[in-house]
Each structure stands twice: as structure tokens, then as C-alpha cells.
Design a protein around this motif. Sequence first.
Motif, short mmCIF file in Angstrom:
data_model
loop_
_atom_site.label_atom_id
_atom_site.label_comp_id
_atom_site.label_asym_id
_atom_site.label_seq_id
_atom_site.Cartn_x
_atom_site.Cartn_y
_atom_site.Cartn_z
N GLY A 14 -27.68 43.28 -33.72
CA GLY A 14 -27.70 41.88 -34.11
C GLY A 14 -28.48 40.96 -33.21
N SER A 15 -29.06 41.47 -32.12
CA SER A 15 -29.82 40.59 -31.24
C SER A 15 -31.06 40.09 -31.97
N PRO A 16 -31.56 38.94 -31.57
CA PRO A 16 -32.76 38.40 -32.24
C PRO A 16 -33.93 39.37 -32.21
N GLU A 17 -34.08 40.11 -31.12
CA GLU A 17 -35.18 41.06 -31.03
C GLU A 17 -35.10 42.12 -32.12
N VAL A 18 -33.92 42.65 -32.34
CA VAL A 18 -33.72 43.68 -33.36
C VAL A 18 -33.94 43.09 -34.75
N GLN A 19 -33.39 41.91 -35.00
CA GLN A 19 -33.54 41.28 -36.31
C GLN A 19 -35.00 40.99 -36.62
N VAL A 20 -35.74 40.46 -35.63
CA VAL A 20 -37.16 40.15 -35.85
C VAL A 20 -37.94 41.44 -36.06
N ALA A 21 -37.64 42.48 -35.29
CA ALA A 21 -38.34 43.75 -35.44
C ALA A 21 -38.10 44.35 -36.82
N LEU A 22 -36.86 44.28 -37.31
CA LEU A 22 -36.56 44.80 -38.65
C LEU A 22 -37.28 44.00 -39.73
N LEU A 23 -37.30 42.68 -39.59
CA LEU A 23 -38.02 41.86 -40.56
C LEU A 23 -39.52 42.14 -40.51
N THR A 24 -40.05 42.33 -39.31
CA THR A 24 -41.48 42.64 -39.16
C THR A 24 -41.81 43.96 -39.84
N ALA A 25 -40.96 44.97 -39.65
CA ALA A 25 -41.19 46.26 -40.30
C ALA A 25 -41.13 46.12 -41.82
N ARG A 26 -40.17 45.33 -42.31
CA ARG A 26 -40.08 45.10 -43.76
C ARG A 26 -41.32 44.39 -44.28
N ILE A 27 -41.75 43.37 -43.56
CA ILE A 27 -42.92 42.58 -43.98
C ILE A 27 -44.16 43.47 -44.01
N GLU A 28 -44.35 44.28 -42.96
CA GLU A 28 -45.51 45.17 -42.92
C GLU A 28 -45.47 46.18 -44.06
N GLY A 29 -44.28 46.66 -44.39
CA GLY A 29 -44.15 47.64 -45.47
C GLY A 29 -44.36 47.05 -46.85
N LEU A 30 -44.10 45.75 -46.98
CA LEU A 30 -44.17 45.11 -48.29
C LEU A 30 -45.39 44.22 -48.49
N THR A 31 -46.27 44.15 -47.52
CA THR A 31 -47.41 43.23 -47.60
C THR A 31 -48.25 43.47 -48.85
N GLY A 32 -48.54 44.72 -49.14
CA GLY A 32 -49.34 45.03 -50.33
C GLY A 32 -48.65 44.60 -51.60
N HIS A 33 -47.36 44.82 -51.67
CA HIS A 33 -46.59 44.41 -52.85
C HIS A 33 -46.57 42.89 -52.98
N PHE A 34 -46.42 42.20 -51.86
CA PHE A 34 -46.32 40.74 -51.91
C PHE A 34 -47.65 40.06 -52.22
N LYS A 35 -48.74 40.79 -52.09
CA LYS A 35 -50.02 40.21 -52.48
C LYS A 35 -50.04 39.99 -53.99
#
Length: 82
Positions: free
Chosen positions: A23-44
Amino acid sequence: MAMDAEQKKVVIDAHAKHEGDTGSPEVQVALLTARIEGLTGHFKVHKGLLKLVGQRRKLLNYLKKKDIQRYRALIAKLGLRK
């Protein structure tokens, strides 16, 4: 594409501050970053990227106000700008 449990565990282990830290901010940001990177093509094609990026930005702003050193270390570790 959603992250599977193994990928999520790798991200959490890489950014956790202590054993069992999810639950630390570092973990939450890292998880969101991984999700964003994985979904970038879809979100285009489909809108929604801005919502996730905004959520990550809010967490980063919180961390920046709380502890600037942790913020800078996380930005450098994830390769984010700013």
C-alpha cells in the motif's frame, strides 16, 4: 491486457519498502505505471488513459509533498519525467 498475479508480484517486490508492503505510494505508483504501460496501445483507440494517469499523478503529488527523497527515487526508478 490485465497484469497476471506473477507480474504484479514482481512489481510489488521491486518497489516494496518492507515485507508485505502493498500500500505504500511507491508500490501503488509502480503498479499504475505497469498498468498504463501495458494498456497504452489499447488506450490509443479507447479513452481512459487520462483517468489512470491522473490517479498516478495524484499519488505522485502526495508522495512529493510527504517525502521528496522517496518521490525522486521513485521517479528515477520508474523512468518517469518530472
